[in-house]
Design a protein around this motif. Structure first.
Motif, PDB file in Angstrom:
ATOM      1  N   CYS A  45     -46.921 -10.881   3.983  1.00  0.00           N
ATOM      2  CA  CYS A  45     -46.346 -10.111   2.887  1.00  0.00           C
ATOM      3  C   CYS A  45     -45.232  -9.218   3.424  1.00  0.00           C
ATOM      4  O   CYS A  45     -45.410  -8.558   4.453  1.00  0.00           O
ATOM      5  N   SER A  46     -44.112  -9.199   2.727  1.00  0.00           N
ATOM      6  CA  SER A  46     -42.978  -8.380   3.176  1.00  0.00           C
ATOM      7  C   SER A  46     -43.198  -6.889   2.929  1.00  0.00           C
ATOM      8  O   SER A  46     -42.450  -6.060   3.416  1.00  0.00           O
ATOM      9  N   HIS A  47     -44.250  -6.546   2.219  1.00  0.00           N
ATOM     10  CA  HIS A  47     -44.549  -5.143   1.949  1.00  0.00           C
ATOM     11  C   HIS A  47     -45.560  -4.581   2.943  1.00  0.00           C
ATOM     12  O   HIS A  47     -45.360  -3.516   3.508  1.00  0.00           O
ATOM     13  N   ALA A  48     -46.672  -5.293   3.135  1.00  0.00           N
ATOM     14  CA  ALA A  48     -47.764  -4.713   3.926  1.00  0.00           C
ATOM     15  C   ALA A  48     -48.152  -5.515   5.162  1.00  0.00           C
ATOM     16  O   ALA A  48     -49.082  -5.147   5.853  1.00  0.00           O
ATOM     17  N   GLU A  49     -47.443  -6.607   5.441  1.00  0.00           N
ATOM     18  CA  GLU A  49     -47.699  -7.420   6.623  1.00  0.00           C
ATOM     19  C   GLU A  49     -49.147  -7.896   6.729  1.00  0.00           C
ATOM     20  O   GLU A  49     -49.776  -7.784   7.778  1.00  0.00           O
ATOM     21  N   THR A  75     -38.995 -19.608  -4.631  1.00  0.00           N
ATOM     22  CA  THR A  75     -37.879 -18.885  -4.014  1.00  0.00           C
ATOM     23  C   THR A  75     -38.310 -17.865  -2.961  1.00  0.00           C
ATOM     24  O   THR A  75     -37.492 -17.439  -2.162  1.00  0.00           O
ATOM     25  N   GLY A  76     -39.565 -17.433  -3.007  1.00  0.00           N
ATOM     26  CA  GLY A  76     -40.035 -16.380  -2.104  1.00  0.00           C
ATOM     27  C   GLY A  76     -39.657 -14.987  -2.558  1.00  0.00           C
ATOM     28  O   GLY A  76     -40.025 -13.998  -1.926  1.00  0.00           O
ATOM     29  N   LYS A  77     -38.924 -14.881  -3.667  1.00  0.00           N
ATOM     30  CA  LYS A  77     -38.490 -13.563  -4.144  1.00  0.00           C
ATOM     31  C   LYS A  77     -39.649 -12.807  -4.781  1.00  0.00           C
ATOM     32  O   LYS A  77     -40.487 -13.402  -5.461  1.00  0.00           O
ATOM     33  N   PRO A  78     -39.700 -11.496  -4.569  1.00  0.00           N
ATOM     34  CA  PRO A  78     -40.762 -10.710  -5.193  1.00  0.00           C
ATOM     35  C   PRO A  78     -40.569 -10.669  -6.707  1.00  0.00           C
ATOM     36  O   PRO A  78     -39.458 -10.519  -7.194  1.00  0.00           O
ATOM     37  N   ALA A  83     -43.616  -4.936  -3.346  1.00  0.00           N
ATOM     38  CA  ALA A  83     -42.666  -5.627  -2.465  1.00  0.00           C
ATOM     39  C   ALA A  83     -41.272  -5.645  -3.084  1.00  0.00           C
ATOM     40  O   ALA A  83     -41.128  -5.822  -4.294  1.00  0.00           O
ATOM     41  N   THR A  84     -40.257  -5.471  -2.236  1.00  0.00           N
ATOM     42  CA  THR A  84     -38.873  -5.538  -2.689  1.00  0.00           C
ATOM     43  C   THR A  84     -38.070  -6.569  -1.901  1.00  0.00           C
ATOM     44  O   THR A  84     -36.966  -6.913  -2.291  1.00  0.00           O
ATOM     45  N   LYS A  85     -38.626  -7.065  -0.798  1.00  0.00           N
ATOM     46  CA  LYS A  85     -37.941  -8.051   0.035  1.00  0.00           C
ATOM     47  C   LYS A  85     -38.612  -9.408  -0.127  1.00  0.00           C
ATOM     48  O   LYS A  85     -39.850  -9.490  -0.188  1.00  0.00           O
ATOM     49  N   PRO A  86     -37.828 -10.482  -0.169  1.00  0.00           N
ATOM     50  CA  PRO A  86     -38.410 -11.819  -0.283  1.00  0.00           C
ATOM     51  C   PRO A  86     -39.074 -12.253   1.019  1.00  0.00           C
ATOM     52  O   PRO A  86     -38.844 -11.661   2.079  1.00  0.00           O
ATOM     53  N   VAL A  87     -39.881 -13.296   0.924  1.00  0.00           N
ATOM     54  CA  VAL A  87     -40.427 -13.969   2.098  1.00  0.00           C
ATOM     55  C   VAL A  87     -39.718 -15.318   2.217  1.00  0.00           C
ATOM     56  O   VAL A  87     -39.244 -15.867   1.218  1.00  0.00           O
TER      57      VAL A  87
END
Length: 107
Positions: A45-49, A75-78, A83-87
């Motif tokens: 997760c791009s927010h909490a790893e 797309t991986g977009k939040p 989360a605000t960053k895509p994966v």
């Protein structure tokens, strides 16, 4: 990254409407299956790893189990905070019952 595809599991290993975590080399990848289609996303997760593969799949999204961040499986977009960053998303091929993933980013 290259277009090299690596066999990571069998299609039957992924529950329909579900998600599993695999490793491609040393890269954690979450595989999401909807019918015969499989999508691959970076399994952090791009927010909490934490592992996204421990979350839930619904309506084309993968929800992180920890804080509820949602990511579009295509797309991986939040699609939902925090989360605000895509994966990253990765290309997938199905060869018979084999699922193959490339670590090159999808465009």
């Amino acid at each position: 990254m290259s277009d090299h595809y690596e066999k990571v599991c069998r299609l039957g290993d992924i529950p329909d409407g579900g998600v599993i975590g695999v490793e491609v080399g040393e890269t954690p990848v979450a595989l999401v299956r909807t019918g015969a289609e499989v999508r691959a996303l970076h399994d952090v997760c791009s927010h909490a790893e934490v592992k996204l593969s421990e979350g839930e799949v619904y309506d084309g999204t993968l929800e992180c189990w920890l804080h509820g961040s949602c990511f579009d499986i295509r797309t991986g977009k939040p699609t939902g905070p925090p989360a605000t960053k895509p994966v990253n998303v990765y290309p997938v091929k199905i060869d018979g019952d084999d699922v193959l993933v490339s670590l090159s980013k999808e465009s």
